[in-house]
Design an enzyme around this catalytic site. Sequence first.
Site, PDB file in Angstrom:
ATOM      1  N   THR A  37      48.674 -12.514  24.796  1.00  0.00           N
ATOM      2  CA  THR A  37      49.247 -13.725  25.387  1.00  0.00           C
ATOM      3  C   THR A  37      50.052 -13.377  26.632  1.00  0.00           C
ATOM      4  O   THR A  37      49.953 -14.038  27.674  1.00  0.00           O
ATOM      5  CB  THR A  37      50.148 -14.454  24.370  1.00  0.00           C
ATOM      6  OG1 THR A  37      49.409 -14.707  23.175  1.00  0.00           O
ATOM      7  CG2 THR A  37      50.667 -15.759  24.941  1.00  0.00           C
ATOM      8  N   LYS A  66      56.214  -6.030  15.591  1.00  0.00           N
ATOM      9  CA  LYS A  66      56.701  -6.325  16.942  1.00  0.00           C
ATOM     10  C   LYS A  66      57.696  -7.487  16.934  1.00  0.00           C
ATOM     11  O   LYS A  66      58.662  -7.496  17.697  1.00  0.00           O
ATOM     12  CB  LYS A  66      55.537  -6.616  17.895  1.00  0.00           C
ATOM     13  CG  LYS A  66      54.540  -7.652  17.418  1.00  0.00           C
ATOM     14  CD  LYS A  66      53.299  -7.650  18.291  1.00  0.00           C
ATOM     15  CE  LYS A  66      52.211  -8.561  17.723  1.00  0.00           C
ATOM     16  NZ  LYS A  66      50.934  -8.429  18.448  1.00  0.00           N
ATOM     17  N   THR A  67      57.478  -8.489  16.085  1.00  0.00           N
ATOM     18  CA  THR A  67      58.394  -9.640  16.065  1.00  0.00           C
ATOM     19  C   THR A  67      59.269  -9.657  14.816  1.00  0.00           C
ATOM     20  O   THR A  67      60.146 -10.524  14.706  1.00  0.00           O
ATOM     21  CB  THR A  67      57.602 -10.959  16.124  1.00  0.00           C
ATOM     22  OG1 THR A  67      56.733 -11.037  14.988  1.00  0.00           O
ATOM     23  CG2 THR A  67      56.778 -11.034  17.398  1.00  0.00           C
ATOM     24  N   LYS A 138      61.881 -23.912   9.265  1.00  0.00           N
ATOM     25  CA  LYS A 138      63.045 -24.111   8.395  1.00  0.00           C
ATOM     26  C   LYS A 138      64.240 -24.627   9.195  1.00  0.00           C
ATOM     27  O   LYS A 138      65.037 -25.430   8.693  1.00  0.00           O
ATOM     28  CB  LYS A 138      63.401 -22.799   7.699  1.00  0.00           C
ATOM     29  CG  LYS A 138      64.611 -22.917   6.780  1.00  0.00           C
ATOM     30  CD  LYS A 138      64.854 -21.659   5.986  1.00  0.00           C
ATOM     31  CE  LYS A 138      66.090 -21.833   5.086  1.00  0.00           C
ATOM     32  NZ  LYS A 138      66.303 -20.672   4.194  1.00  0.00           N
ATOM     33  N   HIS A 278      24.145 -46.106  -7.007  1.00  0.00           N
ATOM     34  CA  HIS A 278      25.331 -45.998  -7.861  1.00  0.00           C
ATOM     35  C   HIS A 278      25.341 -44.696  -8.661  1.00  0.00           C
ATOM     36  O   HIS A 278      25.577 -44.684  -9.866  1.00  0.00           O
ATOM     37  CB  HIS A 278      25.441 -47.207  -8.781  1.00  0.00           C
ATOM     38  CG  HIS A 278      25.598 -48.505  -8.040  1.00  0.00           C
ATOM     39  ND1 HIS A 278      26.575 -48.695  -7.079  1.00  0.00           N
ATOM     40  CD2 HIS A 278      24.881 -49.656  -8.088  1.00  0.00           C
ATOM     41  CE1 HIS A 278      26.457 -49.923  -6.593  1.00  0.00           C
ATOM     42  NE2 HIS A 278      25.439 -50.515  -7.174  1.00  0.00           N
ATOM     43  N   GLY A 307      18.918 -51.103  -0.850  1.00  0.00           N
ATOM     44  CA  GLY A 307      20.314 -50.750  -0.593  1.00  0.00           C
ATOM     45  C   GLY A 307      20.697 -49.384  -1.110  1.00  0.00           C
ATOM     46  O   GLY A 307      21.882 -49.069  -1.212  1.00  0.00           O
ATOM     47  N   GLU A 330      20.499 -47.915   2.719  1.00  0.00           N
ATOM     48  CA  GLU A 330      21.809 -47.566   3.284  1.00  0.00           C
ATOM     49  C   GLU A 330      21.721 -46.301   4.131  1.00  0.00           C
ATOM     50  O   GLU A 330      22.218 -46.245   5.251  1.00  0.00           O
ATOM     51  CB  GLU A 330      22.824 -47.346   2.148  1.00  0.00           C
ATOM     52  CG  GLU A 330      23.285 -48.613   1.472  1.00  0.00           C
ATOM     53  CD  GLU A 330      24.479 -49.240   2.157  1.00  0.00           C
ATOM     54  OE1 GLU A 330      24.847 -48.795   3.251  1.00  0.00           O
ATOM     55  OE2 GLU A 330      25.027 -50.186   1.580  1.00  0.00           O
ATOM     56  N   ASP A 473      14.970 -42.308 -33.963  1.00  0.00           N
ATOM     57  CA  ASP A 473      14.646 -43.608 -33.381  1.00  0.00           C
ATOM     58  C   ASP A 473      14.084 -43.498 -31.972  1.00  0.00           C
ATOM     59  O   ASP A 473      13.225 -44.291 -31.569  1.00  0.00           O
ATOM     60  CB  ASP A 473      15.851 -44.551 -33.417  1.00  0.00           C
ATOM     61  CG  ASP A 473      17.140 -43.925 -32.882  1.00  0.00           C
ATOM     62  OD1 ASP A 473      17.091 -42.779 -32.383  1.00  0.00           O
ATOM     63  OD2 ASP A 473      18.202 -44.583 -32.964  1.00  0.00           O
TER      64      ASP A 473
END
Length: 519
Positions: A37, A66-67, A138, A278, A307, A330, A473
């Site tokens: 930077t 560094k920071t 903060k 749906h 649709g 749709e 069934d």
Amino acid sequence: MADKRRALISVSDKTGVVDFARALEGLGFEIISTGGTEKALKEAGLKPVNISDVTGFPECLDGRVKTLHPAVHAGLLARRDIPEHMQTLDKLGISRIDVVAVNLYPFKATVEKPGVTLEEAVENIDIGGPTMIRSAAKNYPGVIVLVDPADYGDAIERIKNGTDDREWRFSLAYKVFRHTAVYDTMISNYMQKKLGIEFPDQATFAYEKKQDMRYGENPHQKGAWYSELFAAETAGTLSAARQLQGKELSYNNINDCAGALDLLKEFPDSPAVVAVKHANPCGAALGGSIAEAYKKAYACDPVSIFGGIVACNGEVDAETASEMAKIFLEIIIAPRFSEEAKKILSAKKNLRLLELDDIEKPYGENVRDMKKVAGGLLVQEKDRSLYSDEVKTVTEKAPTDEQKKQLEFAYKVVKHTKSNAIVIAKDYMAIGVGAGQTNRIWAAQQAIDHARGAGNDPEGAVLASDAFFPFDDCVEAAAEAGITAIVQPGGSIRDNDSIRKCDEKGVAMIFVGQRHFKH
């Protein structure tokens, strides 16, 4: 020294940073910077101060340190409204830092590169950056902290006009903690995958907003759509689709589209079309072409497809588009639309067309199913398999090879149908769907009635059930309708009742040992 305004700028994404720094200099700020930077600012004719001149300590360990120094963090964390804090700064010879513009090492971009190693990924974990912006956030009443280049212009105007009020600064602090939370989540989830941990003790997830919804499931509910962060997890999903035309997708559209894609991916090797309404299939078919598959899928339920959502695993050509344009749909999802198809479908102004690469490919291995419930979250693997390793014919009559193929097709469709679910199939076409019933015989009767109501004769068809039959069934109803073969997982204490009924009616049945509930 304490009265001089200072800005610390150290960014990986250098978008707009030169203009931002130049504007700050014009407002009388001293710019502190680091590494790339600093170099970019100097090349633009600016005069940044190197961070080492502030800390009195050289950058070391290849820039890892560094920071991380009191001269930086005291200047960020000192409360401007507490005289003792400001006196301490004066005593230590530390100047406050009033503006911080930092964005973090590109961890996401690094791990998305092909063949990236763990060591490379770890080297791109930012330490100093998150620490600085958290300190600044903060102390937001005293420090303006920026992590998004899109905020640079607003910040300059507010500083210039004296409108950099506490509420605005608080909104920037929120952005910081959201930003670092997402960053840490990406790192922890990457490491989690490397370790092969599927379900950690604490789960963290990060998504980015793709779209605000007009409303949620119903008009009185608010909603939004979020996408996975990593490309590998969105490949072949709706999040990766390109919308070619039509109004924006709704909450229900997205849910239905996801269901359509889930089912479509069961058929990677043949032209396939599925229709969903749906969240349930109302059509599914294979064909010699996409046009043929669409016609068969439409014939499954010409009423319900109106649709609905249609998904295709091959190009939509002019022939297919002409058929699709005959009714109201749709959404149509496909890997490609021919130019002729686009022209035909463009007449349907509200029809959404979505192009999706890799539509036929399985989802990434880390894609999970998640359902939010009140007070918690359910997480599970995607349902990726179909049969267990213990497939067996349980009746006197065995299905033919062709029936086995039809049964497999039907089982793939029922896997993506809401439970209790029954699907009847014939000629690689779902001709009857019974979905979401509270008992299985109702689902079977619904599927039979559905087939007949759509003009599809179930005589000679096959039937698939997503779970076992607790009674005979369903077999009775299937046999009376002319069903010739059944696939189900088996596992009921009354399996023998169903087997005996099949033998009595001359119906073949196989157990595949794996159910597919879908709720």
